[in-house]
Enzyme design. Structure first.
Site, short mmCIF file in Angstrom:
data_model
loop_
_atom_site.label_atom_id
_atom_site.label_comp_id
_atom_site.label_asym_id
_atom_site.label_seq_id
_atom_site.Cartn_x
_atom_site.Cartn_y
_atom_site.Cartn_z
N GLU A 47 0.39 0.84 -5.26
CA GLU A 47 1.24 0.52 -4.10
C GLU A 47 2.52 1.35 -4.08
O GLU A 47 2.98 1.77 -3.02
CB GLU A 47 1.53 -0.98 -4.05
CG GLU A 47 0.30 -1.86 -3.91
CD GLU A 47 -0.66 -1.46 -2.80
OE1 GLU A 47 -0.23 -0.86 -1.79
OE2 GLU A 47 -1.87 -1.73 -2.94
N HIS A 50 1.77 4.58 -2.53
CA HIS A 50 1.89 4.55 -1.06
C HIS A 50 3.35 4.69 -0.65
O HIS A 50 3.67 5.42 0.29
CB HIS A 50 1.30 3.26 -0.49
CG HIS A 50 -0.19 3.22 -0.48
ND1 HIS A 50 -0.97 4.25 -0.02
CD2 HIS A 50 -1.05 2.25 -0.87
CE1 HIS A 50 -2.25 3.92 -0.12
NE2 HIS A 50 -2.32 2.71 -0.65
#
Length: 92
Positions: A47, A50
């Protein structure tokens, strides 16, 4: 409202951004404490990837930026690493 087609989310990160969230609920399934910790590390770093602007990786199936597609099996298959291509994109 119950969503029947929700295959499950392990985490979500804004791309690019400064915010991400990880859910530990599905990561615990059939996992020893060691495996649970490894899964949590992988999803958390994925994450953050990202947040750094990375898309899901299609170059290396063992890259942490590979799409899990709702399966913990893919997460377990990945290594705790970004592939060379993803590392190049974020400059590490």
């Amino acid at each position: 409202e119950k969503v029947s087609n929700a295959f499950g989310i392990f985490g979500l990160g804004l791309k690019p951004g400064t915010v991400c969230v990880v859910s530990s609920y599905r990561l615990k399934k059939n996992a020893s404490p060691k495996l649970f910790t490894e899964r949590l590390q992988k999803i958390s770093i994925h994450e953050v990837g990202h947040n750094l602007g990375l898309h899901h990786c299609t170059k290396d199936p063992e890259c942490m930026m590979s799409a899990a597609n709702g399966t913990i099996k893919q997460v377990d298959h990945e290594k705790i690493m970004f592939c060379d291509n993803c590392r190049r994109i974020i400059g590490i």
